[in-house]
Design an enzyme around this catalytic site. Sequence first.
Site, short mmCIF file in Angstrom:
data_model
loop_
_atom_site.label_atom_id
_atom_site.label_comp_id
_atom_site.label_asym_id
_atom_site.label_seq_id
_atom_site.Cartn_x
_atom_site.Cartn_y
_atom_site.Cartn_z
N GLU A 1 3.04 5.85 -9.54
CA GLU A 1 3.14 5.68 -8.10
C GLU A 1 3.24 4.22 -7.70
OE1 GLU A 1 -0.89 5.46 -5.72
OE2 GLU A 1 -0.73 7.39 -6.73
N GLU B 1 11.53 25.77 -2.49
CA GLU B 1 11.55 27.00 -1.70
C GLU B 1 12.85 27.17 -0.90
OE1 GLU B 1 7.94 26.60 0.53
OE2 GLU B 1 6.74 27.59 -1.01
#
Length: 310
Positions: A125, A94
Amino acid sequence: MTSAPTPRDLRSELDSLTTEAFRPELAEIDRLPTLDIARLMNGEDAAVPGAVARCLPEIAAAIDAIAERMAQGGRLIYAGAGTAGRLGVLDASECPPTFNTAPTQVVGLIAGGPEAMVTSVEGAEDSKELARADLDALGIGAVDTVVGISASGRTPYAIGAVEHARAQGALTVGLACNAGSALAGAAEHGIEVVVGPELLTGSTRLKAGTAQKLVLNMLSTITMIRLGKTYGNLMVDVRASNDKLRARSRRIVALATGAEDADIERALTEADGEVKTAILVLLADVDGATAARLLQESGGHLREALAAGS
């Protein structure tokens, strides 16, 4: 090389985390009316801003350090797995339309790569080595900042990213939702937003995810304010890439200058559509080329450019 934890070790570790705690008082939640569950959930969410507020000094210190490095040409890099990684990618994605940053200036890394945005990538992860490889691919350096994000504060990918970045001389921030976390301890700036156990046991996309989103909003937005990407509370570096943003650009110029529509159009034309430059054209009464030069000399800070041009 450290051996992987056994299932028993991992269960014991999870049992010790606030974000994983079981709440017996909610054991019958699935039998409640929908409105009652919504009220419970809303009440849980209401506690998150207070938890963030308790961390504001640490957040502000991290922002000042990030802005100092970015002013030298450094990058802001988020690294996390699962929900935490997705939130980092979201915040990074963004920044170009909001602040006209280059796509490489704010980067989101998620364990397992782009595929992990929409599906689980098994084992990603748990790998510190994968985090190191992802950072090495970016050529991490001393002016960069790496923000490791993990609700539990124990995710190996996030910890590995912070440890490797710190070894390369980069600034490091660890954002977690448990006190005394390994992630915060590994970073120069530890931010631990303790929101407590979740409505659904261990579902850290809920309060912990909300807390992380609020902190990431602050890290990127206030850093961009410090870098001169705004003028007051106006997004003067907005990139007009669609009709809505082109309309917003004109509105921002109008709010900043009070100019008439015809003058706004003229200034934007002279400024090649750059909002900040158009505002300077109007407020300093200079041409587009002069406005662009003044902004370049001020490092993109509109207030400084206005002072120099007056």
